[in-house]
Design a protein around this motif. Structure first.
Motif, PDB file in Angstrom:
ATOM      1  N   GLU A 255      28.431  33.844 -22.447  1.00 37.53           N
ATOM      2  CA  GLU A 255      29.416  34.918 -22.589  1.00 37.53           C
ATOM      3  C   GLU A 255      30.744  34.487 -21.963  1.00 37.53           C
ATOM      4  N   LEU A 256      31.828  34.903 -22.571  1.00 37.95           N
ATOM      5  CA  LEU A 256      33.166  34.673 -22.019  1.00 37.95           C
ATOM      6  C   LEU A 256      33.920  35.987 -22.092  1.00 37.95           C
TER       7      LEU A 256
ATOM      8  N   GLU B  97      35.572  27.021 -23.207  1.00 41.59           N
ATOM      9  CA  GLU B  97      35.620  28.215 -24.054  1.00 41.59           C
ATOM     10  C   GLU B  97      34.853  28.013 -25.355  1.00 41.59           C
TER      11      GLU B  97
ATOM     12  N   GLU C 207      31.225  29.622 -25.800  1.00 45.57           N
ATOM     13  CA  GLU C 207      30.996  31.051 -25.961  1.00 45.57           C
ATOM     14  C   GLU C 207      30.152  31.303 -27.207  1.00 45.57           C
TER      15      GLU C 207
ATOM     16  N   LEU D  58      33.234  32.821 -17.493  1.00 45.20           N
ATOM     17  CA  LEU D  58      32.195  32.229 -18.327  1.00 45.20           C
ATOM     18  C   LEU D  58      30.877  32.507 -17.626  1.00 45.20           C
TER      19      LEU D  58
END
Length: 182
Positions: A116-117, A72, A75, A122
């Motif tokens: 992008e998350l 994460e 991102e 993901l």
């Protein structure tokens, strides 16, 4: 008197026999069923009395992987700057999924937008410098279901890959594929 005693002894013996019959019935009733010797040798086991299996349509068994949580942090960052493709478990799983196609995939991340998350997915895409539109790649990781999806475009011809034989490709990857004529 002797006959009374004789009758008493017979009644006592009948009680003992009755108890003996009850004990024998309990012992025989509690024994496990005898398994045929031949079936044991062949590896066969008797089927269960009741089938408790419930069939489901989805054949993918998700397993929660704590290591995706660390991804994460990528991102909004660029793959080239972070070295995300070299991080485990992603690196080894991409290699296992793509095998010989692995170099073609990684070289297509020269030019990329930020990672992008969204909704535990993901996603990133990239292209070879000066060959965008023909030589591209896309990566989608379903962090909830623990499945990696990859798309590789070579001269505009796209191939999609997924772990666990899953064919439910994420929408972002499907949209990425639509920009190629093949």
């Amino acid at each position: 008197m002797r006959s009374k005693q004789f009758v008493f002894e017979i009644m006592t013996m009948n009680k003992h026999l009755a108890v003996l019959y009850v004990v024998a019935a309990c012992i025989l009733g509690c024994k496990e069923p005898v398994v045929n010797k031949d079936s044991k040798e062949k590896g066969n086991t008797p089927p269960p009395a009741t089938d408790t299996m419930i069939t489901i349509a989805d054949t993918v068994e998700p397993t929660q992987v704590a290591s995706w949580k660390s991804f994460e942090q990528f991102e909004g960052k660029y793959i080239v700057e972070t070295g995300m493709l070299q991080q485990e478990p992603l690196r080894s799983r991409i290699k296992a999924l793509l095998d010989a196609e692995n170099p073609a995939f990684t070289e297509r991340f020269d030019v990329t937008p930020p990672v992008e998350l969204e909704n535990d997915l993901l996603y990133n895409q990239g292209c070879r410098r000066h060959f965008c539109g023909a030589d591209e790649a896309a990566l989608a990781i379903d962090m909830r279901r623990d499945i990696i999806y990859i798309g590789i475009a070579v001269n505009g011809v796209v191939k999609l890959y997924s772990e666990k034989g899953d064919s439910a490709f994420p929408e972002k990857l499907k949209r990425w594929k639509m920009k190629f004529p093949s």
